[in-house]
Design a protein around this motif. Structure first.
Motif, PDB file in Angstrom:
ATOM      1  N   MET A   1       0.924  -1.211  -0.064  1.00 39.72           N
ATOM      2  CA  MET A   1       0.096  -0.014  -0.038  1.00 39.72           C
ATOM      3  C   MET A   1       0.885   1.424  -0.183  1.00 39.72           C
ATOM      4  SD  MET A   1      -2.987  -0.960   2.482  1.00 39.72           S
ATOM      5  CE  MET A   1      -4.126   0.266   2.053  1.00 39.72           C
ATOM      6  N   VAL A   2       1.993   1.336   0.760  1.00 40.64           N
ATOM      7  CA  VAL A   2       2.913   2.612   0.802  1.00 40.64           C
ATOM      8  C   VAL A   2       3.429   2.383  -0.843  1.00 40.64           C
ATOM      9  CG1 VAL A   2       5.362   3.027   1.717  1.00 40.64           C
ATOM     10  CG2 VAL A   2       3.365   2.061   3.132  1.00 40.64           C
ATOM     11  N   GLU A   3       3.862   1.502  -1.478  1.00 35.64           N
ATOM     12  CA  GLU A   3       4.218   1.405  -2.643  1.00 35.64           C
ATOM     13  C   GLU A   3       3.082   1.901  -3.542  1.00 35.64           C
ATOM     14  OE1 GLU A   3       7.120   1.207  -5.649  1.00 35.64           O
ATOM     15  OE2 GLU A   3       7.250   1.186  -3.441  1.00 35.64           O
ATOM     16  N   LEU A   4       1.964   1.841  -3.324  1.00 32.02           N
ATOM     17  CA  LEU A   4       0.978   2.169  -4.379  1.00 32.02           C
ATOM     18  C   LEU A   4       0.978   3.742  -4.129  1.00 32.02           C
ATOM     19  CD1 LEU A   4      -2.289   0.057  -4.194  1.00 32.02           C
ATOM     20  CD2 LEU A   4      -1.090   0.499  -6.133  1.00 32.02           C
ATOM     21  N   ARG A   5       0.964   4.268  -2.836  1.00 36.89           N
ATOM     22  CA  ARG A   5       0.975   5.689  -2.718  1.00 36.89           C
ATOM     23  C   ARG A   5       2.121   6.413  -3.397  1.00 36.89           C
ATOM     24  NH1 ARG A   5       0.740   7.834   3.292  1.00 36.89           N
ATOM     25  NH2 ARG A   5       1.272   9.687   2.165  1.00 36.89           N
ATOM     26  N   ARG A   6       3.463   5.878  -3.227  1.00 37.91           N
ATOM     27  CA  ARG A   6       4.463   6.341  -4.040  1.00 37.91           C
ATOM     28  C   ARG A   6       4.343   6.352  -5.456  1.00 37.91           C
ATOM     29  NH1 ARG A   6       9.047   5.118  -6.377  1.00 37.91           N
ATOM     30  NH2 ARG A   6       8.573   3.209  -6.896  1.00 37.91           N
ATOM     31  N   LEU A   7       3.551   5.489  -5.855  1.00 34.82           N
ATOM     32  CA  LEU A   7       3.326   5.552  -7.428  1.00 34.82           C
ATOM     33  C   LEU A   7       2.240   6.297  -7.868  1.00 34.82           C
ATOM     34  CD1 LEU A   7       3.619   1.569  -8.112  1.00 34.82           C
ATOM     35  CD2 LEU A   7       5.453   3.383  -8.885  1.00 34.82           C
TER      36      LEU A   7
ATOM     37  N   ALA B   1      -0.931   6.397  -6.758  1.00 29.32           N
ATOM     38  CA  ALA B   1      -2.607   5.913  -6.530  1.00 29.32           C
ATOM     39  C   ALA B   1      -3.354   6.783  -5.587  1.00 29.32           C
ATOM     40  CB  ALA B   1      -2.471   4.399  -6.222  1.00 29.32           C
ATOM     41  N   THR B   2      -4.206   7.438  -5.940  1.00 24.69           N
ATOM     42  CA  THR B   2      -5.127   8.435  -5.010  1.00 24.69           C
ATOM     43  C   THR B   2      -6.424   7.807  -5.051  1.00 24.69           C
ATOM     44  OG1 THR B   2      -5.343   9.900  -6.991  1.00 24.69           O
ATOM     45  CG2 THR B   2      -3.462  10.282  -5.399  1.00 24.69           C
ATOM     46  N   ARG B   3      -7.090   6.988  -5.792  1.00 27.21           N
ATOM     47  CA  ARG B   3      -8.246   6.512  -5.703  1.00 27.21           C
ATOM     48  C   ARG B   3      -8.504   5.548  -4.686  1.00 27.21           C
ATOM     49  NH1 ARG B   3     -11.361  10.040  -8.782  1.00 27.21           N
ATOM     50  NH2 ARG B   3     -10.135  10.430 -10.906  1.00 27.21           N
ATOM     51  N   PRO B   4      -9.185   5.541  -3.584  1.00 26.76           N
ATOM     52  CA  PRO B   4      -9.506   4.656  -2.446  1.00 26.76           C
ATOM     53  C   PRO B   4      -9.412   3.135  -3.015  1.00 26.76           C
ATOM     54  CG  PRO B   4     -10.646   6.788  -1.922  1.00 26.76           C
ATOM     55  CD  PRO B   4     -10.061   6.792  -3.423  1.00 26.76           C
ATOM     56  N   TRP B   5     -10.320   3.097  -4.036  1.00 28.78           N
ATOM     57  CA  TRP B   5     -10.653   1.444  -4.670  1.00 28.78           C
ATOM     58  C   TRP B   5      -9.529   0.849  -4.798  1.00 28.78           C
ATOM     59  CZ3 TRP B   5      -9.155   0.232  -9.171  1.00 28.78           C
ATOM     60  CH2 TRP B   5      -9.061   1.397 -10.272  1.00 28.78           C
ATOM     61  N   GLN B   6      -8.481   1.731  -5.211  1.00 28.82           N
ATOM     62  CA  GLN B   6      -7.237   0.937  -5.690  1.00 28.82           C
ATOM     63  C   GLN B   6      -6.414   0.281  -4.642  1.00 28.82           C
ATOM     64  OE1 GLN B   6      -5.477   4.793  -7.366  1.00 28.82           O
ATOM     65  NE2 GLN B   6      -5.310   3.780  -9.311  1.00 28.82           N
ATOM     66  N   TYR B   7      -6.812   0.474  -3.326  1.00 28.87           N
ATOM     67  CA  TYR B   7      -6.183  -0.011  -2.249  1.00 28.87           C
ATOM     68  C   TYR B   7      -6.951  -1.275  -1.900  1.00 28.87           C
ATOM     69  CZ  TYR B   7      -3.235   4.210  -2.057  1.00 28.87           C
ATOM     70  OH  TYR B   7      -2.205   4.989  -2.248  1.00 28.87           O
ATOM     71  N   VAL B   8      -8.011  -1.487  -2.177  1.00 31.56           N
ATOM     72  CA  VAL B   8      -9.095  -2.566  -1.526  1.00 31.56           C
ATOM     73  C   VAL B   8      -8.519  -3.826  -1.585  1.00 31.56           C
ATOM     74  CG1 VAL B   8     -11.500  -3.504  -1.942  1.00 31.56           C
ATOM     75  CG2 VAL B   8     -11.190  -1.111  -1.938  1.00 31.56           C
ATOM     76  N   PRO B   9      -7.954  -4.229  -2.763  1.00 27.92           N
ATOM     77  CA  PRO B   9      -7.433  -5.822  -2.895  1.00 27.92           C
ATOM     78  C   PRO B   9      -6.378  -5.905  -1.770  1.00 27.92           C
ATOM     79  CG  PRO B   9      -7.917  -4.745  -5.061  1.00 27.92           C
ATOM     80  CD  PRO B   9      -7.989  -3.784  -4.077  1.00 27.92           C
ATOM     81  N   LEU B  10      -5.448  -5.005  -1.487  1.00 29.35           N
ATOM     82  CA  LEU B  10      -4.521  -5.374  -0.587  1.00 29.35           C
ATOM     83  C   LEU B  10      -4.962  -4.889   0.793  1.00 29.35           C
ATOM     84  CD1 LEU B  10      -1.464  -3.166  -2.235  1.00 29.35           C
ATOM     85  CD2 LEU B  10      -1.544  -5.696  -1.615  1.00 29.35           C
ATOM     86  N   ALA B  11      -5.930  -4.306   0.911  1.00 26.01           N
ATOM     87  CA  ALA B  11      -6.485  -4.216   2.389  1.00 26.01           C
ATOM     88  C   ALA B  11      -7.224  -5.423   2.843  1.00 26.01           C
ATOM     89  CB  ALA B  11      -7.615  -2.830   2.288  1.00 26.01           C
ATOM     90  N   ILE B  12      -7.825  -5.950   1.798  1.00 31.43           N
ATOM     91  CA  ILE B  12      -8.503  -7.335   2.203  1.00 31.43           C
ATOM     92  C   ILE B  12      -7.274  -8.360   2.527  1.00 31.43           C
ATOM     93  CG2 ILE B  12      -9.561  -9.387   1.363  1.00 31.43           C
ATOM     94  CD1 ILE B  12     -11.273  -7.272  -0.610  1.00 31.43           C
TER      95      ILE B  12
ATOM     96  N   LEU C   1      -4.610   0.562  10.598  1.00 32.13           N
ATOM     97  CA  LEU C   1      -3.226   0.785  10.025  1.00 32.13           C
ATOM     98  C   LEU C   1      -3.526   1.089   8.539  1.00 32.13           C
ATOM     99  CD1 LEU C   1      -1.171  -2.367  11.219  1.00 32.13           C
ATOM    100  CD2 LEU C   1      -0.876   0.159  12.087  1.00 32.13           C
ATOM    101  N   ILE C   2      -4.435   0.662   7.932  1.00 31.75           N
ATOM    102  CA  ILE C   2      -4.997   0.993   6.539  1.00 31.75           C
ATOM    103  C   ILE C   2      -5.380   2.490   6.678  1.00 31.75           C
ATOM    104  CG2 ILE C   2      -6.616   0.435   4.709  1.00 31.75           C
ATOM    105  CD1 ILE C   2      -6.263  -2.534   5.678  1.00 31.75           C
ATOM    106  N   GLY C   3      -6.219   2.964   7.567  1.00 35.76           N
ATOM    107  CA  GLY C   3      -6.446   4.213   7.499  1.00 35.76           C
ATOM    108  C   GLY C   3      -5.519   5.342   7.417  1.00 35.76           C
ATOM    109  N   LEU C   4      -4.211   4.916   8.213  1.00 35.61           N
ATOM    110  CA  LEU C   4      -3.256   5.807   8.445  1.00 35.61           C
ATOM    111  C   LEU C   4      -2.591   5.873   7.200  1.00 35.61           C
ATOM    112  CD1 LEU C   4      -2.116   4.683  11.826  1.00 35.61           C
ATOM    113  CD2 LEU C   4      -3.107   6.877  11.479  1.00 35.61           C
ATOM    114  N   LEU C   5      -2.740   4.857   6.415  1.00 32.86           N
ATOM    115  CA  LEU C   5      -1.912   4.784   5.185  1.00 32.86           C
ATOM    116  C   LEU C   5      -2.473   5.210   3.702  1.00 32.86           C
ATOM    117  CD1 LEU C   5       0.068   1.276   5.180  1.00 32.86           C
ATOM    118  CD2 LEU C   5       1.066   3.524   5.431  1.00 32.86           C
ATOM    119  N   MET C   6      -3.960   5.726   4.040  1.00 32.51           N
ATOM    120  CA  MET C   6      -4.651   6.408   3.044  1.00 32.51           C
ATOM    121  C   MET C   6      -4.164   7.749   2.451  1.00 32.51           C
ATOM    122  SD  MET C   6      -7.022   4.463   1.647  1.00 32.51           S
ATOM    123  CE  MET C   6      -6.047   3.264   1.853  1.00 32.51           C
TER     124      MET C   6
END
Length: 383
Positions: free
Chosen positions: A189-195, A197-208, A227-232
């Motif tokens: 998820m941190v890597e997604l942020r670095r790349l 990714a700003t749409r919340p749905w993009q984080y759903v698979p990793l969140a599960i 933890l997921i909330g803090l990484l949004m």
């Protein structure tokens, strides 16, 4: 006139507190009615959705992870652009919150040390934001608006401490492999942020993935939500604040659906069969009541007074020391997180039932005491 984000938040918390109270009453009436057996049977219904858990555990482990996810978003908002960003403004409620967690836990421990009740030491350390702000809302303009923000900040810091306690002290049989899997998901998820990714749905698979791995690791699955909330991601998309929009969308879901459903599934204690008599003579129940009523009042109020004397912070505009003591009493409304910790601390049904009675009584007394102190303060300053 359009309300500010804070005003909307406080309004939702107040309304959510009313719904939460109604759900609690329904649970108690249902559990003590001729349909009480159906109440128990409903929450024991097995649901095999990849993990074979009953309905009660899907609510406590699954839906409450969404609640804690929103808590994580609230904490991040406060750290990024809220009250916890300004050190001088944040110091007083932070110190007050620490006192409000430490003293109730200490009182409980002193009363239950060396007994099977001792694992529940964190039960009276929690503050229920929805109920506490809901009670303040009932007082309307009889109290300064800044007092609501002060209590809200205390409750958010209280949440941070409660989350840490759950993660450290209420983990079972840790699996390093599953914990590593959860950590890898968070790194993803941190890597997604670095790349970008700003749409919340993009984080759903990793969140599960993170939630499942956390659940299997022995650390309570709700910690994954925080933890997921803090990484949004923060920032804006098309002029809209990502963090605030996501919190706004989910806040009503948790306030009006998830938390009331949690109360419906957990607050229903059968008060017949000697439960009330057992609670009245139980050290466990009295330790919880003492922690919530005396511990929270003395812990929050005393720590705040010490901080003011030491010059570690300032009171919000319009708030005086009398208001602080009233807010400190309202901090003893533990309820949601207290019930949650009771489920983690004990496995014996009789202990859990007695703990619930203590939580209900302690929260009711704290609420009434807080209202009394605040109304008395208003009467003292009235012309």
């Amino acid at each position: 006139m359009k309300r500010t984000a804070l005003a909307e938040f406080l309004h939702d918390e107040a309304a959510g507190g009313i719904v939460l109270a109604l759900a609690t009453v329904v649970a108690l009436v249902w559990a003590n009615s001729p349909l009480g057996d159906d109440y128990v049977a409903l929450w024991e219904t097995k649901l095999d959705l990849g993990l074979e858990l009953d309905l009660h555990h899907w609510i406590n482990d699954g839906l409450m992870a969404i609640f804690f996810f929103v808590v994580g978003l609230e904490i991040k908002r406060e750290l990024v652009c809220g009250e916890l960003q300004d050190r001088r403004t944040a110091t007083l409620p932070v110190v007050a919150a620490i006192g409000g967690v430490a003293l109730p836990a200490l009182l409980f421990t002193l009363l239950t040390a060396g007994t099977p009740d001792a694992p529940g030491w964190a039960i009276p350390a929690a503050t229920d934001i929805a109920f506490a702000v809901g009670v303040l809302a009932l007082l309307g303009d009889r109290i300064p608006a800044s007092l609501k923000l002060f209590l809200l900040t205390i409750a958010i810091v209280d949440d941070i401490l409660a989350i840490a306690i759950i993660a450290v002290f209420y983990a079972d049989d840790l699996s390093i492999l599953w914990l590593a899997g959860s950590a890898l998901g968070l790194v993803g998820m941190v890597e997604l942020r670095r790349l970008g990714a700003t749409r919340p749905w993009q984080y759903v698979p990793l969140a599960i993935v993170v939630w499942v791995a956390m659940h299997e690791s022995g650390v309570h699955a709700t910690i994954a939500g925080v933890l997921i909330g803090l990484l949004m991601p923060t920032g804006e998309i098309d002029g809209r604040n990502v963090l605030e929009e996501l919190e706004d969308r989910l806040h009503n879901v948790t306030a009006f659906a998830i938390v009331p459903l949690f109360a419906l599934a957990n607050a229903g204690v059968d008060l017949g069969g000697g439960t009330l008599q057992d609670a009245a003579s139980s050290t466990l129940a009295w330790a919880i009541v003492l922690g919530l009523v005396v511990g929270k009042l003395s812990g929050i109020g005393g720590a705040a007074m010490l901080a003011l004397r030491a010059g570690w912070g300032v009171l919000p505009d319009g708030v005086d020391r009398g208001h602080v003591w009233g807010a400190a009493a309202l901090g003893g409304i533990g309820f949601t997180v207290s019930l949650f910790i009771a489920q983690l601390a004990y496995v014996d049904g009789a202990q859990i039932a007695i703990a619930k009675v203590g939580i209900l009584v302690g929260s009711l007394v704290s609420g009434a005491l807080g209202v009394l102190l605040l109304l008395r303060r208003r009467a003292q300053v009235a012309p």
